[in-house]
Motif scaffolding. Structure first.
Motif, PDB file in Angstrom:
ATOM      1  N   PHE A 376       1.021  -1.423   0.155  1.00 19.78           N
ATOM      2  CA  PHE A 376      -0.027   0.173   0.374  1.00 19.78           C
ATOM      3  C   PHE A 376       1.153   1.376  -0.301  1.00 19.78           C
ATOM      4  O   PHE A 376       0.412   2.414  -0.542  1.00 19.78           O
ATOM      5  CB  PHE A 376      -0.440  -0.287   1.173  1.00 19.78           C
ATOM      6  CG  PHE A 376      -1.413   1.467   2.136  1.00 19.78           C
ATOM      7  CD1 PHE A 376      -2.232   1.558   0.117  1.00 19.78           C
ATOM      8  CD2 PHE A 376      -1.630   1.865   2.674  1.00 19.78           C
ATOM      9  CE1 PHE A 376      -3.241   2.728   0.360  1.00 19.78           C
ATOM     10  CE2 PHE A 376      -3.350   2.829   2.675  1.00 19.78           C
ATOM     11  CZ  PHE A 376      -3.458   3.479   1.175  1.00 19.78           C
ATOM     12  N   VAL A 377       1.928   1.720   0.837  1.00 15.33           N
ATOM     13  CA  VAL A 377       2.538   2.808   0.842  1.00 15.33           C
ATOM     14  C   VAL A 377       3.463   3.121  -0.235  1.00 15.33           C
ATOM     15  O   VAL A 377       3.565   3.787  -0.475  1.00 15.33           O
ATOM     16  CB  VAL A 377       3.675   2.506   2.835  1.00 15.33           C
ATOM     17  CG1 VAL A 377       2.290   2.613   3.525  1.00 15.33           C
ATOM     18  CG2 VAL A 377       4.473   2.030   2.609  1.00 15.33           C
ATOM     19  N   HIS A 378       3.619   1.858  -0.764  1.00 13.09           N
ATOM     20  CA  HIS A 378       4.756   2.096  -1.283  1.00 13.09           C
ATOM     21  C   HIS A 378       4.039   2.461  -3.026  1.00 13.09           C
ATOM     22  O   HIS A 378       4.900   2.906  -4.478  1.00 13.09           O
ATOM     23  CB  HIS A 378       5.343   0.338  -1.907  1.00 13.09           C
ATOM     24  CG  HIS A 378       6.935   0.138  -1.246  1.00 13.09           C
ATOM     25  ND1 HIS A 378       7.057  -1.046  -0.300  1.00 13.09           N
ATOM     26  CD2 HIS A 378       7.321   1.093  -0.588  1.00 13.09           C
ATOM     27  CE1 HIS A 378       8.163  -0.671   0.699  1.00 13.09           C
ATOM     28  NE2 HIS A 378       8.815   0.953   0.121  1.00 13.09           N
ATOM     29  N   ALA A 379       2.265   1.928  -2.884  1.00 10.89           N
ATOM     30  CA  ALA A 379       2.221   2.358  -4.307  1.00 10.89           C
ATOM     31  C   ALA A 379       1.488   3.882  -4.351  1.00 10.89           C
ATOM     32  O   ALA A 379       1.383   4.638  -5.048  1.00 10.89           O
ATOM     33  CB  ALA A 379       0.522   1.677  -4.304  1.00 10.89           C
ATOM     34  N   MET A 380       1.432   4.492  -2.627  1.00 10.25           N
ATOM     35  CA  MET A 380       1.436   5.599  -2.327  1.00 10.25           C
ATOM     36  C   MET A 380       2.251   6.280  -2.775  1.00 10.25           C
ATOM     37  O   MET A 380       2.436   7.595  -3.441  1.00 10.25           O
ATOM     38  CB  MET A 380       0.580   5.732  -1.078  1.00 10.25           C
ATOM     39  CG  MET A 380      -0.593   5.496  -0.960  1.00 10.25           C
ATOM     40  SD  MET A 380      -1.079   5.832   1.118  1.00 10.25           S
ATOM     41  CE  MET A 380      -1.533   7.347   0.344  1.00 10.25           C
ATOM     42  N   ILE A 381       3.709   6.384  -2.276  1.00 10.20           N
ATOM     43  CA  ILE A 381       4.731   6.897  -2.561  1.00 10.20           C
ATOM     44  C   ILE A 381       6.012   5.577  -3.062  1.00 10.20           C
ATOM     45  O   ILE A 381       6.503   5.397  -2.206  1.00 10.20           O
ATOM     46  CB  ILE A 381       4.978   7.152  -0.798  1.00 10.20           C
ATOM     47  CG1 ILE A 381       4.261   8.317  -0.950  1.00 10.20           C
ATOM     48  CG2 ILE A 381       7.029   8.693  -1.522  1.00 10.20           C
ATOM     49  CD1 ILE A 381       4.550   9.109   0.598  1.00 10.20           C
ATOM     50  N   PRO A 382       6.462   5.356  -4.122  1.00 10.16           N
ATOM     51  CA  PRO A 382       7.489   5.140  -4.676  1.00 10.16           C
ATOM     52  C   PRO A 382       8.568   4.926  -3.638  1.00 10.16           C
ATOM     53  O   PRO A 382       9.193   3.447  -3.319  1.00 10.16           O
ATOM     54  CB  PRO A 382       7.548   5.489  -6.150  1.00 10.16           C
ATOM     55  CG  PRO A 382       6.422   5.919  -6.465  1.00 10.16           C
ATOM     56  CD  PRO A 382       5.217   6.271  -5.071  1.00 10.16           C
ATOM     57  N   ASN A 383       8.894   6.012  -3.356  1.00  8.96           N
ATOM     58  CA  ASN A 383      10.455   6.115  -2.720  1.00  8.96           C
ATOM     59  C   ASN A 383       9.765   6.191  -1.147  1.00  8.96           C
ATOM     60  O   ASN A 383      11.256   6.489  -0.565  1.00  8.96           O
ATOM     61  CB  ASN A 383      10.784   7.431  -3.011  1.00  8.96           C
ATOM     62  CG  ASN A 383      11.339   7.159  -4.548  1.00  8.96           C
ATOM     63  OD1 ASN A 383      12.451   5.921  -4.903  1.00  8.96           O
ATOM     64  ND2 ASN A 383      11.064   8.765  -5.136  1.00  8.96           N
ATOM     65  N   CYS A 384       9.058   5.724  -0.361  1.00  9.33           N
ATOM     66  CA  CYS A 384       8.526   5.768   0.969  1.00  9.33           C
ATOM     67  C   CYS A 384       9.730   4.308   1.386  1.00  9.33           C
ATOM     68  O   CYS A 384      10.075   3.606   1.079  1.00  9.33           O
ATOM     69  CB  CYS A 384       7.232   5.835   1.134  1.00  9.33           C
ATOM     70  SG  CYS A 384       6.245   5.035   2.661  1.00  9.33           S
ATOM     71  N   VAL A 385      10.048   4.601   2.364  1.00  9.56           N
ATOM     72  CA  VAL A 385      11.161   3.787   3.181  1.00  9.56           C
ATOM     73  C   VAL A 385       9.908   2.824   4.452  1.00  9.56           C
ATOM     74  O   VAL A 385       9.619   3.933   5.442  1.00  9.56           O
ATOM     75  CB  VAL A 385      11.940   4.372   3.876  1.00  9.56           C
ATOM     76  CG1 VAL A 385      13.450   3.737   4.353  1.00  9.56           C
ATOM     77  CG2 VAL A 385      12.938   5.057   2.388  1.00  9.56           C
ATOM     78  N   THR A 386      10.362   1.227   3.946  1.00  5.00           N
ATOM     79  CA  THR A 386       9.897   0.720   5.451  1.00  5.00           C
ATOM     80  C   THR A 386      10.768   0.087   6.352  1.00  5.00           C
ATOM     81  O   THR A 386      11.493  -0.391   5.455  1.00  5.00           O
ATOM     82  CB  THR A 386       8.451  -0.329   5.381  1.00  5.00           C
ATOM     83  OG1 THR A 386       8.578  -0.686   4.067  1.00  5.00           O
ATOM     84  CG2 THR A 386       7.063   0.548   4.020  1.00  5.00           C
ATOM     85  N   ILE A 387      10.563   0.064   7.583  1.00  2.00           N
ATOM     86  CA  ILE A 387      11.925  -0.780   7.824  1.00  2.00           C
ATOM     87  C   ILE A 387      11.418  -1.580   9.079  1.00  2.00           C
ATOM     88  O   ILE A 387      10.177  -0.603   9.128  1.00  2.00           O
ATOM     89  CB  ILE A 387      13.057   0.401   9.073  1.00  2.00           C
ATOM     90  CG1 ILE A 387      13.330   1.299   8.216  1.00  2.00           C
ATOM     91  CG2 ILE A 387      14.351  -0.532   9.845  1.00  2.00           C
ATOM     92  CD1 ILE A 387      13.721   2.028   8.480  1.00  2.00           C
ATOM     93  N   ALA A 388      11.893  -2.691   9.714  1.00  3.96           N
ATOM     94  CA  ALA A 388      11.230  -3.496   9.613  1.00  3.96           C
ATOM     95  C   ALA A 388      12.212  -3.614  11.123  1.00  3.96           C
ATOM     96  O   ALA A 388      13.383  -3.877  11.338  1.00  3.96           O
ATOM     97  CB  ALA A 388      10.960  -5.194  10.073  1.00  3.96           C
ATOM     98  N   GLU A 389      11.449  -3.452  12.642  1.00  2.00           N
ATOM     99  CA  GLU A 389      12.183  -3.697  14.097  1.00  2.00           C
ATOM    100  C   GLU A 389      11.638  -5.642  13.987  1.00  2.00           C
ATOM    101  O   GLU A 389      10.701  -5.803  14.637  1.00  2.00           O
ATOM    102  CB  GLU A 389      11.739  -2.916  14.823  1.00  2.00           C
ATOM    103  CG  GLU A 389      12.552  -2.821  16.045  1.00  2.00           C
ATOM    104  CD  GLU A 389      11.359  -3.029  17.182  1.00  2.00           C
ATOM    105  OE1 GLU A 389      12.533  -2.900  18.411  1.00  2.00           O
ATOM    106  OE2 GLU A 389      10.797  -4.063  17.622  1.00  2.00           O
ATOM    107  N   GLU A 390      12.859  -5.907  13.737  1.00  2.22           N
ATOM    108  CA  GLU A 390      12.541  -7.869  13.449  1.00  2.22           C
ATOM    109  C   GLU A 390      13.233  -8.558  14.307  1.00  2.22           C
ATOM    110  O   GLU A 390      14.644  -8.512  13.333  1.00  2.22           O
ATOM    111  CB  GLU A 390      11.864  -8.300  12.365  1.00  2.22           C
ATOM    112  CG  GLU A 390      11.534  -9.640  12.380  1.00  2.22           C
ATOM    113  CD  GLU A 390      11.464 -10.775  12.930  1.00  2.22           C
ATOM    114  OE1 GLU A 390      11.255 -11.833  13.592  1.00  2.22           O
ATOM    115  OE2 GLU A 390      12.923 -11.063  12.404  1.00  2.22           O
ATOM    116  N   VAL A 391      13.153  -9.340  15.592  1.00  4.04           N
ATOM    117  CA  VAL A 391      14.230  -9.956  16.060  1.00  4.04           C
ATOM    118  C   VAL A 391      14.858 -10.386  15.475  1.00  4.04           C
ATOM    119  O   VAL A 391      15.921 -11.616  16.262  1.00  4.04           O
ATOM    120  CB  VAL A 391      14.217  -9.221  17.404  1.00  4.04           C
ATOM    121  CG1 VAL A 391      13.607  -9.970  18.044  1.00  4.04           C
ATOM    122  CG2 VAL A 391      15.761  -9.618  18.359  1.00  4.04           C
TER     123      VAL A 391
END
Length: 677
Positions: A376-391
């Protein structure tokens, strides 16, 4: 738009380039299929967009129209809903009663323009079979706390003029993230504001060379000491820091400085508060959350979302849309992804093999939400950055959806800071296992981009210590003058620089620093609570320390600026993996190449080496960074801008060209190829 999974049932999505995943192929394909099926059900097999689905904040809450106001709420278990507030003298008024419009629990009422006004306070009284309670709207965008009664109320927020944006989002750049908390960014005791942060802290971040800020605790949270992770009002900017317009101004000013702005978004759980939050909103415990024990996070004392419910997906995806559209954010750090993924929240599990990920312990609906959120967010803004806090290291979290992954752009290399703390706690300097350190620094999947860091807010919180506090102890209060010649100070300052440099030099694709740690900020983070007599002493940043040129803190900050600049100038984060040249456990030395540069570290506490042979490509190499420089708080044992020429043959491998280097104890140097002088 970034690529999404075109054919999730393909027999060979790219994720299987890791052959160790092949024994779990059937389960992985089932999970990919589940995510794609969820997407197809929501979009009616592509006939509508996720954007048209994610409309919760537009459908619910209070909205001003040309002809008046409309208020809608979702409360399936409610039998009556009234609005009370300044417009009703806080009494139930039949004129402010909502009407149930649909069987699935949508309530609605229309009001004339004069019924509400800017900054008016209000809340809901929700009645259900057998009970009644005051509540705040689920999509409320402004919440304020009464300073006397400490009660939270919704506030009408309709300023006469909309905020006029001046700057657009910066172009993509190497990701050097400055993790921040607005409230504790000031030096005076108290809670900092968006205005103070904009004028006093943003210029420091720009000067330090970072390219993005990651802001914690933006969403409204009643308990300040929760660090912003017990959210009650997901669409509301925390009013303790300022108004929505003031937050917009901060974001706008950051963009004007070419800084991207990311937000910590907490979709992994919700506060268990019932008056202010979502819990038991309509009298039922499972409106937004799982019922029974599964709906309660015992360790965090919070509520766990049921990601299988369409309205929950609508709520959370709309939340992402709101922050992007309303505040022009450039990306999100998703908190608590491990807790979302696993039924047991990953607590007490080591995750030592792939079998740990592919049993029956994964919540596929949570996985599907993360898949949808990224799509969804990458469709809204192709350069949107998503980061996972995943341990846990769950495979594929930061793999593209076209390759069968969940679609995050990055994941945090969370094992690295833990390993640094372990080294400092469990090993004497002369016993540091450098081969194991190298393995930890470079342990990442080839198909996932990672962000490395030596410490974040986690390591700085009370109960742990920052790196500088581990290195200095109580001597940090009395031995940080630049004239101090004690071994304690030299060791701490030297290792602090070397730890950060080797972490950045080996980083996957991004680097993070928590506010103040770049100059070795003393002490820990401890928000006001009954345990500390509600003190703000440790909930602030002492900028005067770094501004004092007579203290080592200024030297550490100067080094950090030089380190970041060197990495940016030479494209470290865009280069392929670092290539190990040598590790010498007895000498406590390690050398490697990256982006054409040579990095050499001598971690030995007291041995300096003369004419130390280091294999290198034939040519000239100029020293571009030296942790021992006097301006960085070192002893100045090396000549600035020294040019080294490789020699044929040598003590190690006669068929290779080598550099012959002077390596002072507890010093790292960076050599760049070039003609030199």
């Amino acid at each position: 738009m970034k690529e999404c999974c075109k054919d999730p049932c393909s027999p060979d999505p790219g994720i299987f380039r890791d052959s160790f995943l092949l024994p779990h192929r059937e389960e992985i394909l089932r999970r990919i299929g589940h995510c794609q099926q969820k997407y197809e059900r929501i979009t009616q097999k592509g006939h509508r967009s996720l954007e048209k689905f994610a409309m919760y904040h537009k459908e619910f809450g209070l909205h001003r129209l040309n002809s008046g106001w409309i208020f809608r709420e979702w409360a399936p278990n409610a039998t009556a809903i009234h609005i009370i507030g300044e417009m009703t003298q806080w009494q139930i008024d039949p004129e402010f009663c909502l009407e149930r419009k649909t069987a699935d629990g949508v309530w609605e009422a229309s009001f004339p323009l004069g019924a509400f006004f800017h900054k008016a306070l209000y809340r809901l009284v929700v009645t259900w079979k057998g009970g009644r309670g005051d509540r705040l709207p689920t999509a409320v965008t402004r919440v304020v706390q009464d300073p006397d009664s400490l009660i939270f109320n919704a506030q009408v927020w309709e300023p006469e003029s909309p905020y006029m944006w001046r700057h657009s989002s910066p172009d993509p750049a190497d990701l050097f993230i400055y993790e921040t908390h607005v409230g504790m960014a000031q030096e005076t005791w108290g809670v900092g504001t968006f205005k103070e942060f904009e004028t006093r802290v943003l210029p420091r971040i720009k000067t330090a060379g970072y390219t993005a800020i990651q802001i914690m605790a933006v969403q409204e949270h009643p308990y300040y000491g929760s660090f912003g992770y017990h959210v009650t009002n997901f669409f509301a900017v925390s009013s303790r820091f300022g108004t929505p317009e003031e937050f917009k101004s901060l974001v706008d000013a950051a963009h004007g400085l070419d800084l991207k702005v990311f937000m910590d978004v907490v979709h992994s759980h919700s506060s268990s508060n019932e008056i202010e939050g979502l819990s038991r909103f309509d009298g039922s415990l499972d409106q937004f959350f799982h019922s029974g024990d599964r709906g309660i996070h015992r360790l965090w004392d919070s509520r766990c979302f049921d990601y299988g419910k369409p309205m929950v997906l609508n709520f959370l995806l709309s939340n992402l849309r709101y922050w992007i559209e309303e505040f022009h954010l450039d990306g999100f750090r998703f908190d608590g992804v491990t807790s979302m993924l696993f039924y047991d929240h990953g607590l007490g599990r080591a995750f030592t093999c792939y079998d740990d990920y592919y049993g029956n312990s994964v919540d596929l609906d949570a996985l599907a939400y993360l898949y949808l959120a990224n799509r969804f967010v990458h469709a809204m803004i192709p350069n949107c950055v998503t980061i996972a806090e995943e341990v846990s290291g769950y495979p594929g979290i930061a793999t593209s959806q076209s390759d069968g992954g969940t679609g995050f752009d990055y994941r945090y290399a969370m094992g690295i800071p833990d390993f640094w703390i372990r080294l400092l706690k469990e090993y004497r300097d002369e016993q540091w296992p450098l081969s194991l350190l190298w393995q930890e620094l470079n342990s990442r999947r080839e198909d996932e981009r990672t962000i490395s860091y030596a410490e974040s807010h986690d390591q700085a919180m009370v109960g742990d210590k920052t790196l500088m506090m581990h290195l200095m102890g109580r001597a940090i209060y009395s031995c940080m003058e630049r004239t101090n010649t004690s071994i304690t100070t030299f060791r701490a300052v030297a290792l602090h620089k070397m730890i950060r440099l080797i972490t950045l030099a080996t980083a996957g694709n991004g680097y993070l620093n928590f506010m103040g740690n770049e100059f070795g900020h003393p002490e820990w983070i401890d928000f006001p609570s009954a345990a500390n007599n509600w003190s703000y002493q440790h909930a602030r940043r002492q900028w005067s320390l770094v501004d004092n040129e007579d203290l080592m803190f200024s030297c550490l900050a100067r080094f950090d600026r030089a380190m970041v600049k060197t990495a940016k100038d030479h494209g470290i984060l865009n280069a392929s993996r670092a290539r190990l040249i040598f590790v010498h456990e007895a000498d406590k030395t390690i050398g490697f190449m990256r982006a054409g540069m040579i990095f050499v570290f001598n971690f030995h506490p007291d041995k300096s080496f003369v004419d130390y042979p280091v294999n290198a490509p034939t040519g000239r190499f100029k020293m571009v960074l030296d942790t021992d420089a006097t301006g960085f708080g070192g002893h100045g044992r090396l000549r600035a801008d020294q040019v080294h020429l490789t020699l044929k043959g040598g003590a190690i491998q006669n068929d290779n060209s080598q550099l012959s280097l002077y390596l002072p104890a507890r010093t790292a140097i960076v050599l760049a190829p070039g003609k030199g002088q």
